[in-house]
Design an enzyme around this catalytic site. Sequence first.
Site, PDB file in Angstrom:
ATOM      1  N   ARG A  15      -0.417  -2.070  20.475  1.00 30.92           N
ATOM      2  CA  ARG A  15      -1.482  -1.381  19.705  1.00 30.92           C
ATOM      3  C   ARG A  15      -1.337   0.134  19.758  1.00 30.92           C
ATOM      4  O   ARG A  15      -1.831   0.850  18.895  1.00 30.92           O
ATOM      5  CB  ARG A  15      -2.878  -1.802  20.172  1.00 30.92           C
ATOM      6  N   TYR A  62      -4.813   5.396  -6.442  1.00 31.82           N
ATOM      7  CA  TYR A  62      -4.619   3.975  -6.151  1.00 31.82           C
ATOM      8  C   TYR A  62      -6.007   3.331  -5.960  1.00 31.82           C
ATOM      9  O   TYR A  62      -6.857   3.896  -5.252  1.00 31.82           O
ATOM     10  CB  TYR A  62      -3.737   3.813  -4.901  1.00 31.82           C
ATOM     11  N   ASP A  75      -0.601  11.087  -0.921  1.00 31.80           N
ATOM     12  CA  ASP A  75       0.016   9.759  -0.928  1.00 31.80           C
ATOM     13  C   ASP A  75       1.325   9.909  -1.715  1.00 31.80           C
ATOM     14  O   ASP A  75       1.311  10.112  -2.931  1.00 31.80           O
ATOM     15  CB  ASP A  75      -0.944   8.769  -1.591  1.00 31.80           C
ATOM     16  N   LYS A  88       6.000  -0.465  -0.020  1.00 33.92           N
ATOM     17  CA  LYS A  88       6.617  -0.296  -1.342  1.00 33.92           C
ATOM     18  C   LYS A  88       8.070   0.172  -1.195  1.00 33.92           C
ATOM     19  O   LYS A  88       8.878  -0.537  -0.665  1.00 33.92           O
ATOM     20  CB  LYS A  88       5.780   0.671  -2.183  1.00 33.92           C
TER      21      LYS A  88
HETATM   22  N1  PLP Z   1      -0.961   3.854  -2.060  1.00 28.66           N
HETATM   23  C1  PLP Z   1      -0.449   3.390  -3.203  1.00 28.66           C
HETATM   24  C2  PLP Z   1       0.037   4.356  -4.240  1.00 28.66           C
HETATM   25  C3  PLP Z   1      -0.408   2.016  -3.429  1.00 28.66           C
HETATM   26  O1  PLP Z   1       0.090   1.556  -4.590  1.00 28.66           O
HETATM   27  C4  PLP Z   1      -0.888   1.128  -2.432  1.00 28.66           C
HETATM   28  C5  PLP Z   1      -0.850  -0.346  -2.613  1.00 28.66           C
HETATM   29  O2  PLP Z   1      -0.633  -0.844  -3.687  1.00 28.66           O
HETATM   30  C6  PLP Z   1      -1.417   1.663  -1.258  1.00 28.66           C
HETATM   31  C7  PLP Z   1      -1.420   3.030  -1.101  1.00 28.66           C
HETATM   32  C8  PLP Z   1      -1.959   0.778  -0.185  1.00 28.66           C
HETATM   33  O3  PLP Z   1      -0.918   0.300   0.586  1.00 28.66           O
HETATM   34  P1  PLP Z   1      -0.944  -1.072   1.428  1.00 28.66           P
HETATM   35  O4  PLP Z   1      -1.100  -2.187   0.461  1.00 28.66           O
HETATM   36  O5  PLP Z   1       0.359  -1.037   2.162  1.00 28.66           O
HETATM   37  O6  PLP Z   1      -2.121  -0.980   2.353  1.00 28.66           O
END
Ligand code: PLP
Length: 389
Positions: free
Chosen positions: A54, A108, A180, A205
């Site tokens: 953890r 997102y 992000d 991704k």
């Molecule tokens: N940021 C973006 C641009 C995403 O497309 C996603 C998920 O689709 C996330 C964050 C969230 O990531 P996770 O599904 O790994 O929690």
Amino acid sequence: MARYDHVHESLETNLLHAGRPQPAIEGAVITPIFQSANYLMGQESEYGQVRYIRLNNSPNHQTLHARLAAIEGTEAALVTSSGMAAITSSILTFAHAGDHVLAHESLYGGTQSWLQHDVPNLGLSYTPVDGRRASTWEAALRPETKIFYLEAITNPMLHVLDLEAAVRFARQHGLVTLIDNTFASPVNFRPAQIGIDIVLHSATKYLNGHSDIVAGVVAGSQAHVDAVRNIVNHLGGALDPHACYLLERGMKTLALRVGRQNDNALGLAKFLVSHPKVRAVQYPGLETDPGYPTARKLFRGFGGMLSFYTHTAAQASHVLDNLRIPLHAASLGAVESLVVRPSRSSHLGLSPEERAQQGITDELIRVSVGIEALDELIADFDRALQGAS
Ligand code: PLP
């Protein structure tokens, strides 16, 4: 004890070698999976040094932390159990009850829905702004504003924000910038180079690239990453060592995969933009796209993501049902092409009005372009679109 501070010049070399345990553990060429929850006690003087899954500190974690920092060009990095764990833990690190967050208005869906619907319950407030129009930001600023939250290329509208202006604005007003960087990946853009404080990824991704794990990344200065680590440790957002191993393996081919995806996405976008069944294409690599000048200036490539509108929702359904190569599935950034309707997947957490306001309608299809042969992909889209009435 192994050291993990081995770093090279280029991203390509670092993807394979940065952070390799030195000396190699039992001579192993790859980092073995340390599937042990806990470890014998040593000379620990603080809680974070106690070795426990953890606390994200097995050799699998340490290799990844050094490798990710090397490829993002930051002092430190941290892996988390998901992209959302990275995003939520980072926001909760730099904004507390009573504080205020500025964020681009179209993000997102998971991030946006959390900011809009859950964050107010924690005593934090949030104002959406248009991250492309710097002149509008000052009006949204409050004395208690702490964070400016951005996406390098937004999901699913493919906006490219005014990132350099955002850094200047944040510095002027003492805000922490969080970005992000999932859509761009460090191959195309390294936000720390223009002065962004915290770089976040859904490593699910592009970084992993094979649709077989969920993981996240936080990268930044040592002090910032330590602060996020404290919250991640308490919230329990650690990545399992087996997932660390898969992420380390996936990352080795990141530069090759993303290079090919950049080329394929540009080729597909150029084909779609002149197709009679397509109303509009969003891709920052098209010279007609509003994001092109910034993308051209800041990015090494335009990325593997694009979205396009058909004329009617029925046409979009037909395309999704008739494509033979791309899989109709959520998520993105994998080697295989994926198509999805954001209004029915990533952005289902928003109300229909919120979606409509952002242009996320049933005619919009998002494509995560894979590494298949481009001519076959184009022929497949052409055939599926031709049949759409
Ligand atoms: N940021 C973006 C641009 C995403 O497309 C996603 C998920 O689709 C996330 C964050 C969230 O990531 P996770 O599904 O790994 O929690």
